[in-house]
Design an enzyme around this catalytic site. Structure first.
Site, PDB file in Angstrom:
ATOM      1  N   GLY A  66       6.987  -9.429 -20.785  1.00  0.00           N
ATOM      2  CA  GLY A  66       7.993 -10.262 -20.864  1.00  0.00           C
ATOM      3  C   GLY A  66       9.339  -9.477 -20.933  1.00  0.00           C
ATOM      4  O   GLY A  66       9.232  -8.112 -21.131  1.00  0.00           O
ATOM      5  N   CYS A  93       2.072  -4.577 -22.281  1.00  0.00           N
ATOM      6  CA  CYS A  93       3.482  -4.221 -22.139  1.00  0.00           C
ATOM      7  C   CYS A  93       4.043  -4.844 -23.251  1.00  0.00           C
ATOM      8  O   CYS A  93       4.056  -4.467 -24.462  1.00  0.00           O
ATOM      9  CB  CYS A  93       4.138  -4.752 -20.769  1.00  0.00           C
ATOM     10  SG  CYS A  93       5.651  -4.036 -20.554  1.00  0.00           S
ATOM     11  N   HIS A 189       0.826  -2.307 -16.661  1.00  0.00           N
ATOM     12  CA  HIS A 189       0.347  -3.848 -16.072  1.00  0.00           C
ATOM     13  C   HIS A 189      -1.043  -3.504 -15.503  1.00  0.00           C
ATOM     14  O   HIS A 189      -1.213  -3.167 -14.023  1.00  0.00           O
ATOM     15  CB  HIS A 189       1.325  -4.427 -15.171  1.00  0.00           C
ATOM     16  CG  HIS A 189       2.511  -4.689 -15.992  1.00  0.00           C
ATOM     17  ND1 HIS A 189       2.574  -5.688 -16.525  1.00  0.00           N
ATOM     18  CD2 HIS A 189       3.436  -4.088 -16.398  1.00  0.00           C
ATOM     19  CE1 HIS A 189       3.983  -6.114 -17.037  1.00  0.00           C
ATOM     20  NE2 HIS A 189       4.507  -4.787 -17.179  1.00  0.00           N
ATOM     21  N   LYS A 400      -2.531 -21.271  -4.896  1.00  0.00           N
ATOM     22  CA  LYS A 400      -2.522 -21.660  -3.239  1.00  0.00           C
ATOM     23  C   LYS A 400      -3.824 -21.118  -2.604  1.00  0.00           C
ATOM     24  O   LYS A 400      -4.603 -21.536  -1.839  1.00  0.00           O
ATOM     25  CB  LYS A 400      -1.414 -20.972  -2.586  1.00  0.00           C
ATOM     26  CG  LYS A 400      -1.194 -21.513  -1.240  1.00  0.00           C
ATOM     27  CD  LYS A 400      -0.580 -22.915  -1.242  1.00  0.00           C
ATOM     28  CE  LYS A 400      -0.379 -23.388   0.227  1.00  0.00           C
ATOM     29  NZ  LYS A 400       0.691 -24.436   0.307  1.00  0.00           N
TER      30      LYS A 400
END
Ligand code: XMP
Length: 544
Positions: A66, A93, A189, A400
């Site tokens: 964040g 993180c 990450h 998607k």
């Protein structure tokens, strides 16, 4: 006002679920994607989620990154019950700092941002000092790994009871694990592709540490979703929904058809600014190939009549098309509802189908609140206020690319599943200037040739969006023996992953030559073709 239906069957009650608590990192949704790629079902909720309100227990929790510092007054924090739930926790993180803050409070060093590649050294503890779990996060991974960093704060000390499990030159506590409990924190990450072994690490967490079953598949999703729709709608319930021929609305419509057959009523509004032959093709595919109960409303004259005389105001074009669409859809919905009410075997229309996808859901449930730029053209539900319809959104858990996979599973033709996005206002915003039937004809024919050639060259899937636009200028040309004064077509083709930024596609000269020759020869009224080489930003993808 449309409301969301109750969900009698929920995936997190059937599948072992990893819960991502989102602190607003731009990468958070990728954690969910990676988990599902591992066939582990995963859901994301805002970091401020009150756990007592959850009716299910996750197998493990991931605290995302964040943009905050845990020391800021307005920094978000998780419900402390997260640490009482007795499930493994992985902090990424900011998530690592949140864990450190929970256990130690005074453990952070404010540092300048670190962004980019870093080399990680894994520290092993040979069976772990304590319960033997501390090495599990890096199990099966190399001692040296390339990772992606993007953070402001970093740890200056370990919180009590934690040990270091990884370091980098810049971050001496790039990974930490609690000695007794299955709590882990990593500064980098693992969810981004720039951390090549990140998916393995996430698998270690979900499968080895949380013991989540890898049993989430698209096939099971379909079965479950169909059962859910049946339970929601009941034996006689009726559902209505607009289709555009795009992948989202078609996949949603096909799912409804599989679940309730003709009690789902699809409506395609032909607004006169669809692509060449599009209304007829969509009709053929949806009715003949997919068996969907479809009504096509030809309202092209109504739309084109309203667009007449609108020359230089794209927003006005958008408004006219958007509002008229709602009016036409509503009129049709009322007709279908009246017919349904008169039929003895059918109940009332109670439901409105919408092809909402997971990114829209994530955006609207974010702890930062819904985005100010809610896509109004998707917001049909609220505007059918008089009908008191409840929303049914069968794709609301999917991304998607998952919708495309689902579409393929449901037998939807590949051409449709991979179709480029097409804006609601259609080619009206690709005709710069007044939209007349003649301008629509020119823009359509040129676009058709361009797309046909892109397909023939095998480039359609590589390009994210391509179209021809008609410029409101005339240029001189020589055709046959005559000088002509005709219009100019601008071709646009872009590559993008998120449509927020985009690059123009570098066609080779021969390809452009062929397209240009065909357009000038085959489309009456055009004597010149140009190729738009503007990136986004500063350009936008559409020209209006
Ligand atoms: P821009 O032009 O903003 O386009 O770079 C980004 C994406 O959004 C689509 N777009 C629209 N879609 N109604 C829509 O349904 C609209 O008014 C609209 N304007 C742009 C565009 O085609 C591209 O995919």
């Amino acid at each position: 006002m449309a409301t969301n239906g109750e969900l009698p069957i929920e995936p997190h009650k059937t599948f072992d679920t990893i819960l991502v608590l989102d602190f607003g990192s731009q990468y958070s949704h990728l954690i969910t994607r990676r988990m599902r790629e591992l066939n582990v079902y995963c859901e994301m909720l805002p970091c401020t989620q009150n756990l007592a309100e959850l009716s299910w227990k996750p197998k493990g929790i991931i605290l995302s990154g964040g943009p905050y510092s845990v020391y800021w007054d307005d920094a978000p924090h998780v419900d402390p019950a997260v640490f009482e739930l007795d499930v493994p926790i992985l902090g990424i993180c900011y998530g690592l700092q949140e864990i450190a803050w929970h256990f130690g409070k005074n453990v952070l060093a404010g540092e300048k941002r670190e962004y980019g590649h870093a080399f990680l050294k894994v520290e092993r503890h040979e069976g772990g000092s304590g319960s033997g779990h501390v090495d599990k996060l890096f199990q099966g991974l190399e001692d040296d790994m390339e990772v992606w960093m993007s953070h402001g704060d970093k740890l200056s000390n370990l919180p009590p009871s934690f040990v270091t499990i990884a370091t980098t030159t810049n971050a001496p506590f790039a990974g930490m694990a609690h000695q007794e409990k299955p709590y882990y924190g990593i500064q980098f990450h693992p969810e981004v592709t720039h951390t090549p072994r990140g998916k393995h690490l996430l698998k270690n967490f979900a499968v080895e540490i949380c013991k989540a079953k890898q049993d989430w598949t698209m096939g099971k999703f379909v079965d479950q979703e169909i059962a859910r729709i049946k339970a929601l709608v009941g034996e006689k319930g009726q559902v209505i929904g607009a289709v555009s021929g795009g992948v989202d609305s078609t996949v949603a419509a096909k799912l409804m058809q599989e679940a309730i057959g003709d009690r789902f009523h699809a409506v395609l509004v032909d607004n006169g600014v669809l692509r060449l032959n599009e209304a007829a093709q969509v009709k053929e595919t949806l009715t003949e190939h997919l068996g969907i109960n479809l009504t096509v409303v030809d309202a092209s004259e109504r739309f084109l009549g309203l667009l007449k005389g609108v020359t230089d105001d794209p927003e006005k074009k958008r408004k006219i098309i958007g509002n008229t669409f709602i009016e036409v859809f509503q009129e049709e919905a009322k007709k279908i509802a009246a017919a349904a009410a008169g039929s003895s075997k059918a109940g009332e229309i109670e439901w409105l189908l919408q092809g909402t996808l997971y990114p829209d859901v994530i955006e609207s449930i974010s702890f930062k609140g819904p985005s100010a730029t809610i896509k109004t053209h998707h917001n049909v539900g609220g505007l059918l206020a008089g009908m008191h319809l409840k929303l049914i959104e069968p794709l609301r858990e999917l991304f998607k690319d998952e919708v495309r996979e689902l579409g393929t599973n449901l037998g939807i033709p590949e051409e449709l599943v991979w179709r480029h996005p097409f804006p609601g206002p259609g080619i009206a915003i690709r005709i710069l200037g007044e939209v007349t039937p003649e301008q629509v004809r020119i823009a359509r024919e040129a676009d058709h040739i361009f797309i046909e050639e892109i397909r023939a060259a095998g480039l359609y899937r590589k390009i994210s969006q391509a179209f021809a636009a008609l410029l409101p200028v005339k240029a001189v040309g020589v055709m046959g023996d005559k000088r002509v004064h005709n219009q100019v077509i601008a071709l646009r083709a872009v590559e993008t992953s998120d449509f927020m930024t985009a690059d123009w596609y570098p066609f080779d000269g021969q390809f452009l030559k062929k397209v240009s020759r065909r357009i000038v020869n085959e489309v009456d009224g055009v004597c010149r073709v140009v190729y738009d080489i503007t990136s986004k930003p500063p350009g936008t993808i559409e020209m209006e």
